[in-house]
Design an enzyme around this catalytic site. Sequence first.
Site, PDB file in Angstrom:
ATOM      1  N   LYS A  41       0.829  -1.208   0.000  1.00  0.00           N
ATOM      2  CA  LYS A  41       0.000   0.000   0.000  1.00  0.00           C
ATOM      3  C   LYS A  41       0.862   1.257   0.000  1.00  0.00           C
ATOM      4  O   LYS A  41       0.623   2.205  -0.756  1.00  0.00           O
ATOM      5  CB  LYS A  41      -0.908   0.001   1.233  1.00  0.00           C
ATOM      6  CG  LYS A  41      -1.678   1.297   1.433  1.00  0.00           C
ATOM      7  CD  LYS A  41      -2.351   1.338   2.787  1.00  0.00           C
ATOM      8  CE  LYS A  41      -1.383   1.676   3.895  1.00  0.00           C
ATOM      9  NZ  LYS A  41      -1.486   3.026   4.414  1.00  0.00           N
ATOM     10  N   ASN A  42       1.894   1.283   0.844  1.00  0.00           N
ATOM     11  CA  ASN A  42       2.706   2.484   0.978  1.00  0.00           C
ATOM     12  C   ASN A  42       3.616   2.733  -0.222  1.00  0.00           C
ATOM     13  O   ASN A  42       4.196   3.806  -0.339  1.00  0.00           O
ATOM     14  CB  ASN A  42       3.539   2.419   2.261  1.00  0.00           C
ATOM     15  CG  ASN A  42       2.686   2.563   3.505  1.00  0.00           C
ATOM     16  OD1 ASN A  42       1.575   3.099   3.449  1.00  0.00           O
ATOM     17  ND2 ASN A  42       3.183   2.085   4.632  1.00  0.00           N
ATOM     18  N   ARG A  97      -3.647  10.572   5.082  1.00  0.00           N
ATOM     19  CA  ARG A  97      -2.651  11.617   4.947  1.00  0.00           C
ATOM     20  C   ARG A  97      -1.899  11.541   3.621  1.00  0.00           C
ATOM     21  O   ARG A  97      -1.350  12.542   3.155  1.00  0.00           O
ATOM     22  CB  ARG A  97      -1.641  11.516   6.093  1.00  0.00           C
ATOM     23  CG  ARG A  97      -2.242  11.686   7.470  1.00  0.00           C
ATOM     24  CD  ARG A  97      -1.165  11.811   8.528  1.00  0.00           C
ATOM     25  NE  ARG A  97      -0.334  12.972   8.305  1.00  0.00           N
ATOM     26  CZ  ARG A  97      -0.612  14.205   8.744  1.00  0.00           C
ATOM     27  NH1 ARG A  97      -1.718  14.418   9.434  1.00  0.00           N
ATOM     28  NH2 ARG A  97       0.190  15.213   8.493  1.00  0.00           N
ATOM     29  N   CYS A 131      -4.851   8.549  10.086  1.00  0.00           N
ATOM     30  CA  CYS A 131      -4.701   8.018  11.433  1.00  0.00           C
ATOM     31  C   CYS A 131      -4.134   9.069  12.384  1.00  0.00           C
ATOM     32  O   CYS A 131      -3.209   9.800  12.035  1.00  0.00           O
ATOM     33  CB  CYS A 131      -3.763   6.808  11.437  1.00  0.00           C
ATOM     34  SG  CYS A 131      -4.478   5.336  10.698  1.00  0.00           S
ATOM     35  N   ARG A 142       2.862  14.554  12.507  1.00  0.00           N
ATOM     36  CA  ARG A 142       3.264  14.350  11.114  1.00  0.00           C
ATOM     37  C   ARG A 142       3.044  15.610  10.283  1.00  0.00           C
ATOM     38  O   ARG A 142       2.282  15.624   9.319  1.00  0.00           O
ATOM     39  CB  ARG A 142       2.524  13.154  10.506  1.00  0.00           C
ATOM     40  CG  ARG A 142       2.864  11.860  11.197  1.00  0.00           C
ATOM     41  CD  ARG A 142       2.486  10.654  10.363  1.00  0.00           C
ATOM     42  NE  ARG A 142       1.064  10.383  10.393  1.00  0.00           N
ATOM     43  CZ  ARG A 142       0.503   9.340   9.807  1.00  0.00           C
ATOM     44  NH1 ARG A 142       1.231   8.466   9.159  1.00  0.00           N
ATOM     45  NH2 ARG A 142      -0.788   9.149   9.869  1.00  0.00           N
ATOM     46  N   ASP A 180       5.736   0.834  11.806  1.00  0.00           N
ATOM     47  CA  ASP A 180       4.482   0.201  11.390  1.00  0.00           C
ATOM     48  C   ASP A 180       4.336  -1.234  11.875  1.00  0.00           C
ATOM     49  O   ASP A 180       3.300  -1.868  11.651  1.00  0.00           O
ATOM     50  CB  ASP A 180       4.351   0.234   9.868  1.00  0.00           C
ATOM     51  CG  ASP A 180       3.844   1.570   9.360  1.00  0.00           C
ATOM     52  OD1 ASP A 180       3.458   2.419  10.177  1.00  0.00           O
ATOM     53  OD2 ASP A 180       3.834   1.777   8.129  1.00  0.00           O
ATOM     54  N   VAL A 197       9.592   7.341  16.121  1.00  0.00           N
ATOM     55  CA  VAL A 197       9.154   7.899  14.843  1.00  0.00           C
ATOM     56  C   VAL A 197       7.904   8.763  15.015  1.00  0.00           C
ATOM     57  O   VAL A 197       7.852   9.907  14.559  1.00  0.00           O
ATOM     58  CB  VAL A 197       8.916   6.773  13.822  1.00  0.00           C
ATOM     59  CG1 VAL A 197       8.442   7.356  12.484  1.00  0.00           C
ATOM     60  CG2 VAL A 197      10.194   5.960  13.625  1.00  0.00           C
ATOM     61  N   ARG A 222      -8.146  -0.375   5.394  1.00  0.00           N
ATOM     62  CA  ARG A 222      -7.303   0.631   4.736  1.00  0.00           C
ATOM     63  C   ARG A 222      -5.993   0.020   4.238  1.00  0.00           C
ATOM     64  O   ARG A 222      -5.428   0.498   3.250  1.00  0.00           O
ATOM     65  CB  ARG A 222      -6.981   1.775   5.706  1.00  0.00           C
ATOM     66  CG  ARG A 222      -8.149   2.697   6.031  1.00  0.00           C
ATOM     67  CD  ARG A 222      -7.679   3.856   6.894  1.00  0.00           C
ATOM     68  NE  ARG A 222      -6.477   4.452   6.297  1.00  0.00           N
ATOM     69  CZ  ARG A 222      -5.429   4.871   6.994  1.00  0.00           C
ATOM     70  NH1 ARG A 222      -5.401   4.738   8.303  1.00  0.00           N
ATOM     71  NH2 ARG A 222      -4.389   5.410   6.378  1.00  0.00           N
TER      72      ARG A 222
END
Length: 418
Positions: A22-23, A92, A116, A121, A305, A327, A397
């Site tokens: 996904k990313n 985002r 989220c 961020r 993650d 992070v 998601r």
Amino acid sequence: MDKLRIVGGQRLQGAVTISGAKNAALPQIAASLLSPHPLELTNLPSVTDVDNMLGVVALHGASVSRAAHSAVIDTSSAVSKETSYDTVRKMRATVLVLGPLLARFGHARVSLPGGCAIGARPVDIHVKTLAALGADIGIQNGLIVAAAPNGLTGGRVVLSSPSVGATETAMMAATTAKGETEIVNAAREPEVADLAACLIAMGARIEGAGTHRILVEGSTTWRAATHHTIPDRIEAGTYAIAAAITGGQLELTHARLEHLASVVQTLEATGVTVWPGDRGLIVSRDGPLKSVDITTEPYPGFPTDLQAQFMALMCCAEGAALLRETVFENRFMHVPELMRLGANITLQGTTALVRGGAPLHGAQVMATDLRASVSLVLAALVANGETVINRVYHLDRGYEELDRKLRLCGATIERVAG
């Protein structure tokens, strides 16, 4: 809203097909706006974040032909229009259209993003990145407003931190800038390198992706392209932890060891065995789990993650483990829900002390974000009795057919319509 009902106690056994990342897919979809030629993306995961990003480019005039795990995006008729809050509030990553719109059309208006609630961020690093390439950019009434009527100019972009999103924004914008752009302190994640591979297929000239220094030669001559998205290392890590927490054995088809080195090293320290197979990785555990401390870091360190998932694993390990989150400053929202299942966790700032060994028990819990959601699923797989996880739209998601994949490996799990 749908719920998941899970009865714990089943040892997972079988094979899980790891979907596309996904990313990696989200910036590739945004990158389609750079070129007037079609871009075909294959190995796309069937998750709502991908569907939403395809919807964003469609709202800018792109023609999108979607199949189960691919899409052809034709942006020959695309325009730069305001990307409203209603469009971007769901995630985002929609801020990634900012660079391509500015680069191609000379102006862009993108609402500050949602997604989220796992930390601030801020988008200021994106703003500074585009300003370094000559954009007149700022934030007005909840919108990022950018203009470069005479085009962007290549230069030296020094990132204050190795932000994945800012690195991707810089790379995409630099492809149309006049001259060469040097991106310093760039993120090294595989998703960044995969975006570079996609851009190169589209006609861009990029060197150094996957290192801290990336060079982009601008004034790209675009062409039609096809790109195959890499497998999802976070999904692979999640199922590796599922095998570990249940004392089972799973074959993770398509998983790549080179993307998971820090995760595999950490899992092996807990007593888990990981070895490469013909189709991916095989993960198993026979003996007891040992507690291991972790600190989340940018790639190639342990990924933030997977912090929530690893915390669920440590709840079942012997001894105590310290988990330090560096992070995102607000990524422990899963802790109260894990404690509802019987976990013994103490929070102090950015550190969680997990005392494992006590059995978990089923309860009603609430998902708060994508990775927190799946940590509750992992804990529920070994909890005594029944667990009901509410608000599982977060899972949709980023995890394709999670309940089906787990059920095929022996889990007692069902989705209940809300």
